[in-house]
Write a protein that holds these residues in place. Structure first.
Motif, PDB file in Angstrom:
ATOM      1  N   SER A  31       5.675   4.259   0.382  1.00 41.41           N
ATOM      2  CA  SER A  31       4.370   3.623   0.378  1.00 41.41           C
ATOM      3  C   SER A  31       3.935   3.150  -0.995  1.00 41.41           C
ATOM      4  CB  SER A  31       3.336   4.597   0.933  1.00 41.41           C
ATOM      5  OG  SER A  31       3.286   5.747   0.128  1.00 41.41           O
ATOM      6  N   TYR A  32       4.500   3.704  -2.047  1.00 45.60           N
ATOM      7  CA  TYR A  32       4.080   3.312  -3.376  1.00 45.60           C
ATOM      8  C   TYR A  32       4.980   2.273  -3.995  1.00 45.60           C
ATOM      9  CZ  TYR A  32       7.418   7.008  -4.186  1.00 45.60           C
ATOM     10  OH  TYR A  32       8.519   7.793  -4.135  1.00 45.60           O
ATOM     11  N   GLY A  33       5.949   1.780  -3.273  1.00 43.06           N
ATOM     12  CA  GLY A  33       6.693   0.627  -3.751  1.00 43.06           C
ATOM     13  C   GLY A  33       8.104   0.887  -4.197  1.00 43.06           C
ATOM     14  N   ARG A  40      -5.300  -1.004   1.287  1.00 38.84           N
ATOM     15  CA  ARG A  40      -5.237  -0.978  -0.176  1.00 38.84           C
ATOM     16  C   ARG A  40      -3.818  -1.243  -0.702  1.00 38.84           C
ATOM     17  NH1 ARG A  40      -9.246   2.231   1.548  1.00 38.84           N
ATOM     18  NH2 ARG A  40     -11.277   1.960   0.575  1.00 38.84           N
ATOM     19  N   ASN A  41      -3.321  -0.422  -1.644  1.00 39.08           N
ATOM     20  CA  ASN A  41      -2.008  -0.660  -2.248  1.00 39.08           C
ATOM     21  C   ASN A  41      -0.884  -0.602  -1.226  1.00 39.08           C
ATOM     22  OD1 ASN A  41      -3.130  -0.968  -4.764  1.00 39.08           O
ATOM     23  ND2 ASN A  41      -2.741   1.144  -5.398  1.00 39.08           N
ATOM     24  N   GLU A  85      -0.643  -3.945   0.477  1.00 41.21           N
ATOM     25  CA  GLU A  85       0.004  -4.975  -0.345  1.00 41.21           C
ATOM     26  C   GLU A  85       1.509  -4.747  -0.434  1.00 41.21           C
ATOM     27  OE1 GLU A  85      -2.420  -4.747  -3.880  1.00 41.21           O
ATOM     28  OE2 GLU A  85      -3.744  -6.331  -3.121  1.00 41.21           O
ATOM     29  N   ASN A  86       1.948  -3.488  -0.575  1.00 39.68           N
ATOM     30  CA  ASN A  86       3.383  -3.197  -0.620  1.00 39.68           C
ATOM     31  C   ASN A  86       4.067  -3.561   0.699  1.00 39.68           C
ATOM     32  OD1 ASN A  86       3.419  -2.286  -3.252  1.00 39.68           O
ATOM     33  ND2 ASN A  86       3.073  -0.159  -2.675  1.00 39.68           N
TER      34      ASN A  86
END
Length: 156
Positions: free
Chosen positions: A120-122, A55-56, A59-60
């Motif tokens: 992990s969240y960018g 998932r996100n 992509e990151n």
């Protein structure tokens, strides 16, 4: 039952981003992790570990990591098997990452290949101090050098 894996290592190749038929992002990459001891020649050997993200996070990782990036990974071990084209059973072992920390500072050179500091969240979005080059939540923003982590510095 406990199934927990924590790794610190460098990517051996660029991440490969793909999407499932239902549109869910999945990224695969390999991480080289040094062993705690040296061989007979005084050289450190490494294990090459398959990593999967979803998932996100997938992509990151695909957008901000590249071959040679230093990462910290927290996840779980997953095994599987499938039959290859020759009819042989192939067994797999992957770490399914639940958190990936980008352990190197963001490069000052905008033409660099996506070296990014964050998690992990960018990464960092807090620019509370008014200085564009040094966000408060990015202690490595002005350093520009890789982090040197020895085995003695790790808590595990």
């Amino acid at each position: 039952m406990i199934n927990r894996v924590i790794l610190v290592g460098r990517l051996t190749r660029d991440p490969e981003l793909r999407y499932t038929p239902s549109g869910i992002a999945v990224t695969r990459f390999n991480v080289a992790v040094n062993r705690n001891y040296t061989n007979q020649h005084g050289e450190r050997e490494a294990d090459f570990i398959n990593i999967v993200t979803w998932r996100n996070l997938a992509e990151n990782c695909a957008n901000y990591l590249h071959k040679g990036s230093l990462v910290g990974i927290d996840g779980r071990l997953q095994t599987g098997k499938y039959e290859n084209q020759e009819g042989r059973m192939v067994y797999t072992t992957d770490v399914v990452a639940e958190d990936v920390r980008f352990l190197e500072p963001k490069s000052r050179n905008p033409e660099s290949s996506g070296n990014f500091s964050g998690s992990s969240y960018g990464g960092s979005s807090g620019n509370r101090n008014g200085n564009r080059n040094k966000p408060m939540d990015d202690p490595f923003a002005d350093d520009g050098q890789p982090i040197d982590i020895s085995d003695d510095d790790l808590p595990f």
